[in-house]
Scaffold this motif. Sequence first.
Motif, PDB file in Angstrom:
ATOM      1  N   UNK A 232       0.839  -1.206   0.000  1.00 37.76           N
ATOM      2  CA  UNK A 232       0.000   0.000   0.000  1.00 37.76           C
ATOM      3  C   UNK A 232       0.869   1.249   0.000  1.00 37.76           C
ATOM      4  N   UNK A 233       1.888   1.267   0.834  1.00 41.17           N
ATOM      5  CA  UNK A 233       2.772   2.424   0.881  1.00 41.17           C
ATOM      6  C   UNK A 233       3.521   2.606  -0.435  1.00 41.17           C
ATOM      7  N   UNK A 234       3.863   1.516  -1.083  1.00 44.48           N
ATOM      8  CA  UNK A 234       4.531   1.612  -2.370  1.00 44.48           C
ATOM      9  C   UNK A 234       3.607   2.207  -3.429  1.00 44.48           C
ATOM     10  N   UNK A 235       2.371   1.707  -3.486  1.00 45.01           N
ATOM     11  CA  UNK A 235       1.434   2.153  -4.518  1.00 45.01           C
ATOM     12  C   UNK A 235       0.938   3.591  -4.277  1.00 45.01           C
ATOM     13  N   UNK A 236       1.121   4.114  -3.073  1.00 45.86           N
ATOM     14  CA  UNK A 236       0.733   5.506  -2.791  1.00 45.86           C
ATOM     15  C   UNK A 236       1.969   6.415  -2.724  1.00 45.86           C
TER      16      UNK A 236
END
Length: 240
Positions: A232-236
């Motif tokens: 999630x942190x990567x995709x945001x």
Amino acid sequence: MDWFFADNIGDTHLITGEDAVHITKSLRMSVGEVLTLCDRRRHEHLCRIERITAEGVLVRTVTEQECQNEPSIEVTLFAALTKGDKMEAVIQKSVELGVTRIVPTLTDRCVSRPDAKAAAKKQQRYQKIASQAAMQSRRAIIPEVTEMIELKQASRLLISCETAIVFYEGGGRPIRELVHPDSKSLAIFTGPEGGFEEREITLLQEAGAHTATLGKRILRAETAPLAALAAIMFHTNNLS
């Protein structure tokens, strides 16, 4: 730079309690050395130690600025209660990865099922772990670890969520289809040892949650929340 949390920070501030003990006994800091205090406004204060006494550690603010360490997305993790000390590791690493709130959740296949007294004691322990992890990772906030709740109660909370995802070993959509760079808030559910019952997945879907997959491999209950948060942190764009 050592990092602590405090309220009502002025030109000077007296650090007391466990933080003062940690500064003097564990870190062995002395007068003239610097540390950082972060307040409830998410401002970080670079402070210099002025005096160390039996009352505590007196520091003086050198500079103040808004803390930029928080991710752009607020994530609430509904983590199924795991046995042993696995939950402690999930909480610690989740805070490091940027979670906003952690809700220990009781599901059908949870092996650990503490009574009310034990659950309250665990919550205190979990919150302390979250606080320590927030200091270590230099967060602007201390993520809240709530009291343990039943999955049915958790499902009712989704009405206020922008997007909710349940990670299911039975399959679902890829994270990239559900989480976008401009996503602002998200609730995620991860299961216990043994996974979710099908009826629990149906319950969450009826409450508005989407099923998602973390790949072809089956992850352990303590691994899935961390893999999900990292993705999630990567995709945001919060891991770049």
